[in-house]
Design an enzyme around this catalytic site. Structure first.
Site, PDB file in Angstrom:
ATOM      1  N   ARG A  87      -1.481  -8.221  -7.825  1.00 43.68           N
ATOM      2  CA  ARG A  87      -0.116  -7.832  -8.163  1.00 43.68           C
ATOM      3  C   ARG A  87       0.474  -8.808  -9.170  1.00 43.68           C
ATOM      4  O   ARG A  87       0.100  -9.980  -9.202  1.00 43.68           O
ATOM      5  CB  ARG A  87       0.766  -7.801  -6.916  1.00 43.68           C
ATOM      6  CG  ARG A  87       0.561  -6.585  -6.025  1.00 43.68           C
ATOM      7  CD  ARG A  87       1.504  -6.578  -4.852  1.00 43.68           C
ATOM      8  NE  ARG A  87       1.249  -7.692  -3.947  1.00 43.68           N
ATOM      9  CZ  ARG A  87       1.928  -8.821  -3.926  1.00 43.68           C
ATOM     10  NH1 ARG A  87       2.968  -8.990  -4.727  1.00 43.68           N
ATOM     11  NH2 ARG A  87       1.605  -9.779  -3.092  1.00 43.68           N
ATOM     12  N   TYR A 215      -4.734  -2.066 -11.017  1.00 45.52           N
ATOM     13  CA  TYR A 215      -4.987  -2.741  -9.745  1.00 45.52           C
ATOM     14  C   TYR A 215      -4.086  -2.243  -8.609  1.00 45.52           C
ATOM     15  O   TYR A 215      -2.867  -2.078  -8.793  1.00 45.52           O
ATOM     16  CB  TYR A 215      -4.820  -4.271  -9.895  1.00 45.52           C
ATOM     17  CG  TYR A 215      -4.775  -4.918  -8.542  1.00 45.52           C
ATOM     18  CD1 TYR A 215      -5.962  -5.114  -7.824  1.00 45.52           C
ATOM     19  CD2 TYR A 215      -3.576  -5.207  -7.911  1.00 45.52           C
ATOM     20  CE1 TYR A 215      -5.927  -5.608  -6.538  1.00 45.52           C
ATOM     21  CE2 TYR A 215      -3.538  -5.706  -6.624  1.00 45.52           C
ATOM     22  CZ  TYR A 215      -4.718  -5.903  -5.940  1.00 45.52           C
ATOM     23  OH  TYR A 215      -4.687  -6.369  -4.661  1.00 45.52           O
ATOM     24  N   LYS A 224       3.279  -0.440  -2.089  1.00 44.01           N
ATOM     25  CA  LYS A 224       4.344  -1.432  -2.196  1.00 44.01           C
ATOM     26  C   LYS A 224       5.562  -0.870  -2.920  1.00 44.01           C
ATOM     27  O   LYS A 224       6.706  -1.189  -2.582  1.00 44.01           O
ATOM     28  CB  LYS A 224       3.817  -2.699  -2.876  1.00 44.01           C
ATOM     29  CG  LYS A 224       2.722  -3.414  -2.053  1.00 44.01           C
ATOM     30  CD  LYS A 224       3.224  -3.780  -0.703  1.00 44.01           C
ATOM     31  CE  LYS A 224       2.230  -4.191   0.358  1.00 44.01           C
ATOM     32  NZ  LYS A 224       1.213  -5.155   0.130  1.00 44.01           N
ATOM     33  N   HIS A 244       7.110  -5.207   5.527  1.00 39.37           N
ATOM     34  CA  HIS A 244       5.717  -5.583   5.233  1.00 39.37           C
ATOM     35  C   HIS A 244       5.060  -6.050   6.536  1.00 39.37           C
ATOM     36  O   HIS A 244       4.825  -7.236   6.734  1.00 39.37           O
ATOM     37  CB  HIS A 244       5.731  -6.706   4.180  1.00 39.37           C
ATOM     38  CG  HIS A 244       4.399  -7.014   3.576  1.00 39.37           C
ATOM     39  ND1 HIS A 244       4.129  -8.216   2.974  1.00 39.37           N
ATOM     40  CD2 HIS A 244       3.261  -6.294   3.462  1.00 39.37           C
ATOM     41  CE1 HIS A 244       2.882  -8.217   2.514  1.00 39.37           C
ATOM     42  NE2 HIS A 244       2.333  -7.068   2.800  1.00 39.37           N
ATOM     43  N   SER A 266       1.293 -11.567   2.009  1.00 43.00           N
ATOM     44  CA  SER A 266       0.034 -11.038   1.496  1.00 43.00           C
ATOM     45  C   SER A 266      -1.112 -12.018   1.749  1.00 43.00           C
ATOM     46  O   SER A 266      -0.964 -13.219   1.527  1.00 43.00           O
ATOM     47  CB  SER A 266       0.167 -10.781  -0.006  1.00 43.00           C
ATOM     48  OG  SER A 266       1.213  -9.868  -0.231  1.00 43.00           O
ATOM     49  N   CYS A 268      -2.354 -13.073   4.507  1.00 39.83           N
ATOM     50  CA  CYS A 268      -2.088 -14.041   5.575  1.00 39.83           C
ATOM     51  C   CYS A 268      -2.421 -13.494   6.956  1.00 39.83           C
ATOM     52  O   CYS A 268      -1.922 -14.015   7.968  1.00 39.83           O
ATOM     53  CB  CYS A 268      -0.643 -14.520   5.508  1.00 39.83           C
ATOM     54  SG  CYS A 268      -0.333 -15.568   4.072  1.00 39.83           S
ATOM     55  N   THR A 271      -4.238  -7.500   8.401  1.00 39.08           N
ATOM     56  CA  THR A 271      -5.332  -6.588   8.707  1.00 39.08           C
ATOM     57  C   THR A 271      -6.152  -7.132   9.880  1.00 39.08           C
ATOM     58  O   THR A 271      -6.513  -6.390  10.804  1.00 39.08           O
ATOM     59  CB  THR A 271      -6.228  -6.387   7.468  1.00 39.08           C
ATOM     60  OG1 THR A 271      -5.407  -5.884   6.405  1.00 39.08           O
ATOM     61  CG2 THR A 271      -7.363  -5.408   7.750  1.00 39.08           C
ATOM     62  N   ASN A 272      -6.411  -8.430   9.848  1.00 36.18           N
ATOM     63  CA  ASN A 272      -7.200  -9.036  10.926  1.00 36.18           C
ATOM     64  C   ASN A 272      -6.495  -8.919  12.276  1.00 36.18           C
ATOM     65  O   ASN A 272      -7.116  -8.559  13.277  1.00 36.18           O
ATOM     66  CB  ASN A 272      -7.481 -10.504  10.609  1.00 36.18           C
ATOM     67  CG  ASN A 272      -8.651 -10.652   9.654  1.00 36.18           C
ATOM     68  OD1 ASN A 272      -9.795 -10.797  10.069  1.00 36.18           O
ATOM     69  ND2 ASN A 272      -8.380 -10.574   8.360  1.00 36.18           N
ATOM     70  N   ASP A 293      -0.297  -2.904   7.228  1.00 39.45           N
ATOM     71  CA  ASP A 293       0.427  -3.493   6.089  1.00 39.45           C
ATOM     72  C   ASP A 293       1.906  -3.138   6.041  1.00 39.45           C
ATOM     73  O   ASP A 293       2.707  -3.970   5.624  1.00 39.45           O
ATOM     74  CB  ASP A 293      -0.235  -3.057   4.774  1.00 39.45           C
ATOM     75  CG  ASP A 293       0.122  -3.943   3.589  1.00 39.45           C
ATOM     76  OD1 ASP A 293       0.026  -5.176   3.719  1.00 39.45           O
ATOM     77  OD2 ASP A 293       0.503  -3.401   2.536  1.00 39.45           O
ATOM     78  N   SER A 384     -10.600  -9.611  -3.932  1.00 37.42           N
ATOM     79  CA  SER A 384     -11.374  -8.362  -3.921  1.00 37.42           C
ATOM     80  C   SER A 384     -11.023  -7.584  -2.659  1.00 37.42           C
ATOM     81  O   SER A 384     -10.689  -8.167  -1.625  1.00 37.42           O
ATOM     82  CB  SER A 384     -12.867  -8.660  -4.003  1.00 37.42           C
ATOM     83  OG  SER A 384     -13.257  -9.560  -2.988  1.00 37.42           O
ATOM     84  N   ARG A 385     -11.127  -6.265  -2.754  1.00 40.25           N
ATOM     85  CA  ARG A 385     -10.566  -5.423  -1.689  1.00 40.25           C
ATOM     86  C   ARG A 385     -11.485  -4.267  -1.324  1.00 40.25           C
ATOM     87  O   ARG A 385     -12.339  -3.852  -2.100  1.00 40.25           O
ATOM     88  CB  ARG A 385      -9.234  -4.833  -2.161  1.00 40.25           C
ATOM     89  CG  ARG A 385      -8.167  -5.872  -2.497  1.00 40.25           C
ATOM     90  CD  ARG A 385      -7.080  -5.895  -1.491  1.00 40.25           C
ATOM     91  NE  ARG A 385      -6.202  -7.063  -1.640  1.00 40.25           N
ATOM     92  CZ  ARG A 385      -5.244  -7.342  -0.767  1.00 40.25           C
ATOM     93  NH1 ARG A 385      -5.021  -6.569   0.274  1.00 40.25           N
ATOM     94  NH2 ARG A 385      -4.503  -8.415  -0.926  1.00 40.25           N
ATOM     95  N   ARG A 416       1.621 -18.854   6.300  1.00 41.27           N
ATOM     96  CA  ARG A 416       0.428 -19.692   6.173  1.00 41.27           C
ATOM     97  C   ARG A 416       0.919 -21.102   5.888  1.00 41.27           C
ATOM     98  O   ARG A 416       1.311 -21.413   4.766  1.00 41.27           O
ATOM     99  CB  ARG A 416      -0.428 -19.142   5.022  1.00 41.27           C
ATOM    100  CG  ARG A 416      -1.743 -19.868   4.770  1.00 41.27           C
ATOM    101  CD  ARG A 416      -2.437 -19.293   3.535  1.00 41.27           C
ATOM    102  NE  ARG A 416      -3.069 -18.015   3.789  1.00 41.27           N
ATOM    103  CZ  ARG A 416      -4.336 -17.853   4.190  1.00 41.27           C
ATOM    104  NH1 ARG A 416      -5.114 -18.914   4.349  1.00 41.27           N
ATOM    105  NH2 ARG A 416      -4.830 -16.656   4.409  1.00 41.27           N
ATOM    106  N   ASP A 511      -9.080 -15.140  18.905  1.00 39.86           N
ATOM    107  CA  ASP A 511      -8.317 -15.993  19.824  1.00 39.86           C
ATOM    108  C   ASP A 511      -6.803 -15.855  19.637  1.00 39.86           C
ATOM    109  O   ASP A 511      -6.030 -16.337  20.480  1.00 39.86           O
ATOM    110  CB  ASP A 511      -8.763 -17.453  19.687  1.00 39.86           C
ATOM    111  CG  ASP A 511     -10.121 -17.670  20.348  1.00 39.86           C
ATOM    112  OD1 ASP A 511     -10.274 -17.256  21.511  1.00 39.86           O
ATOM    113  OD2 ASP A 511     -11.024 -18.207  19.682  1.00 39.86           O
TER     114      ASP A 511
END
Ligand code: GTP
Ligand code: SPV
Ligand code: MN
Length: 600
Positions: A87, A215, A224, A244, A266, A268, A271-272, A293, A384-385, A416, A511
């Site tokens: 972005r 992109y 977004k 977000h 972003s 941070c 997704t995980n 997201d 990369s995505r 973060r 964890d």
């Protein structure tokens, strides 16, 4: 790899001509074509046949590479221009009538001036090319919260990504009907010259124009641009929130279930966290994904806050994704996925830093250059995505298409931060929670062009995505409290605190369930907490560390530590943002700051 799409070849009968029964839409498309002058217009219907045909065309044009279909069925590979991999916040504009409406944190230009400039760039920009018209839905079909958008683009890559990220074609035209209420998005690649790259929002006209990029976040206009920048602007006036945030379901072995929304900047960890699989000590606990997201949230008839995920797919960070950190993502991206700017192996599979497989002896890097483990540069771009359909996610929540959305019990803010910020605390109340979100800081990442690793203020993880004056956005958050009878509890987390040697103090990933567990029990009214200067913090005995090797009370205290000197510095950093926003900053923010100072 060529990013220039030539005219489509041999379009089968029945494809490309799906004209809507909507005069306003037809007129706008005709006008846009008169300006951009494409060779042909292709109306997307969202069908499988269409997907197959357009994928074939993209491969023939060199926009996509077909990957090894035995190992990665339905998967394709794309390289974007090396100057166009993230972005671009400095080229992103909010064009409201007055600059004050856009506020001190957004780029602004007078709408008329910006329209004139962009129209000049769009004039004839699609000569020799195909103009695709993509009607799409943000949100589940039939939901009162769902919005219709139409994106016009000259990029076949955008079409194929949009059909993963949103519900496109027929379903959107059906929901639109004869209404003129839809977001108008125009995207043209131009020549990918960064000097002619603009991502521009005209909130009053519900219009987005994006030029000069190919992109993700710059060109998938539902994401977004519509779902956050235009969405937040609409939400302020209509009494809802565009955030977000990931959305997940957490179910205890007792069957009790809650939904949690979490705003992390972003790259941070959204997704995980949204796809988390609990560690073995949490047998019987289940995490399910609504979204990774974006969340749209609105008070429901029972006085709770309800949320939907407007998206239908994941545009996720590849590096660091592996079977250990995120097994659900690895399963999700094993088929029907478009990979962008990762490394390409000789056997037609893909690789990135932090993949399960060891670095390949040789491959092509994200720029298409030969790469070996001895190479100095990274094989995959740090931003990369993968683009993958939600339906592939083994942990997809059953309510993901529920038009009513899901009730949110907790909201989490997280940045973060190598220092200062504890692993988890709970805000004292809603307005303290808003203050915590508003003053959030986070290290910059590769998701946006610029230097990575610098702490900046990123209120509610929305700094690059708030479509109006940030001070009024804080005001909107405070006002929402009056519309929600049973507000979610607010928490803040930090997975990224480090020791003096630069090692993470917290193992993270699966964890993080331990933190989520405490949050769940706080919402259920079970878990205890200590009052600290910055909020309610878990006591060691309220925090499940069983099976966490080498992590005892000492380590817990370290990751939860509230260091007064660090917090004084933190307050100065917060002041920078508050000075910038001072003119219209809600008084509550100043009061909360004073309370924090006195508690410290
Ligand atoms: P956007 O798609 O840009 O909005 O990013 P995101 O917030 O979804 O971030 P994502 O989950 O893709 O994570 C970004 C990076 O952070 C990846 O490289 C992850 O491996 C890493 N990460 C995620 N969770 C954790 C964690 O708990 N601990 C640590 N140390 N790293 C994490
Ligand atoms: C982000 O940067 O927060 C993303 C990726 O989710 S993008 O779609 O590029 O915005
Ligand atoms: Mn994001």
């Amino acid at each position: 790899m060529s990013t220039i799409a030539s005219e489509l070849k041999n379009t089968p009968k029945g494809l490309g001509g799906h004209h809507p029964n909507n005069a306003v839409l037809s007129k706008w498309v005709v006008e846009t074509a008169a300006l951009t002058k494409p060779d042909s217009i292709f109306w997307c219907d969202g069908s499988e046949v269409e997907k197959e045909y357009l994928t074939e065309q993209a491969v023939a044009q060199g926009v996509l590479v077909k990957l090894n279909q035995e190992k990665l069925p339905g998967c394709y590979y794309h390289r974007s221009n090396p100057n166009d991999v993230a972005r671009v916040e400095q080229c992103t504009f909010i064009c409201t009538d007055s600059q004050e409406d856009a506020g001190p944190t957004n780029n602004w230009a007078p709408p008329a001036e910006m329209y004139a400039k962009l129209k000049g760039m769009l004039a004839g920009s699609m000569i020799g090319r195909t103009m695709f018209v993509i009607p799409y839905l943000m949100g589940p079909p039939g939901s009162p919260m769902t919005k219709v958008g139409v994106e016009i683009t000259d990029s076949i890559y955008v079409v194929l990504n949009m059909r993963i990220m949103a519900r496109i074609g027929k379903v959107a035209l059906e929901q639109l009907g004869a209404s003129d209420e839809f977001n108008r998005g125009v995207h043209s690649m131009l020549d990918l010259n960064p000097d002619r790259r603009f991502i521009v929002h005209f909130p009053k006209d519900n219009t987005i124009i994006s030029v000069g990029s190919g992109y993700g976040g710059n060109v998938l206009l539902g994401k977004k641009c519509l779902a956050l920048r235009i969405g937040s602007y609409l939400g302020r006036d209509q009494g809802w929130m565009a955030e977000h945030m990931l959305l997940l379901g957490v179910e205890a072995p007792t069957g009790e279930k809650m939904y949690v929304a979490a705003a992390f900047p972003s790259a941070c960890g959204k997704t995980n966290f949204a796809m988390l699989i609990p560690p073995p000590q949490f047998a019987g606990w289940k995490i399910t994904t609504i979204g990774d997201d974006i969340a749209w949230m609105k008070p429901g008839p029972d006085g709770r806050l309800y949320a939907i995920n407007p998206e239908n797919g994941y545009f996720g960070v590849a590096p660091g994704t592996n079977r250990k950190t995120n097994p659900n993502a690895m399963t999700t991206i094993a088929r029907d996925t478009i990979y962008t700017n990762v490394a390409l192996k000789p056997d037609g599979t893909v690789w990135w830093e932090g993949h399960d497989d060891p670095a390949p002896a040789e491959c092509l890097d994200w720029k298409g250059n030969p790469w070996t483990p001895a190479s100095k540069e990274k094989a995959a771009h740090p931003n990369s995505r993968f683009t993958a359909p939600s339906l592939n996610n083994p942990a997809l929540d059953a309510a993901v298409n529920d038009p009513a959305g899901v009730p949110v019990s907790a909201i989490i803010f997280g940045g973060r931060r190598a220092t200062t910020m504890p692993l988890v605390v709970q805000a004292f109340n809603w307005s303290h929670g808003v203050y915590i979100g508003a003053t959030m800081g986070s290290e910059t990442t590769a998701a946006a062009v610029g230097v990575a690793g610098q702490v900046r203020r990123d209120p509610m993880a929305m700094l690059p995505f708030c479509g109006y004056n940030m001070s009024l956005y804080f005001r909107h958050w405070l006002n929402m409290r009056k519309l929600i009878k049973f507000p979610p509890l607010i928490f803040t987390v930090n997975w990224f605190r480090k020791d003096k040697e630069g090692k993470f103090l917290w193992p993270g990933y699966s964890d993080n369930m331990r933190v989520l567990n405490w949050i769940f029990e706080r919402c259920a009214g079970h878990a205890g907490a200590n009052e600290t200067a910055v909020g309610w913090a878990p006591k060691f005995k309220d925090f499940n560390t069983t099976g966490l090797a080498g992590f005892g009370e000492k380590e817990f205290d370290e990751v939860q530590k509230i260091d007064r000197e660090e917090w004084y510095r933190e307050l100065l950093l917060q002041d920078e943002l508050f000075f910038k926003l001072y003119e219209r900053l809600p008084k509550e923010m100043i009061f909360q700051r004073e309370l924090l100072v006195s508690r410290l």
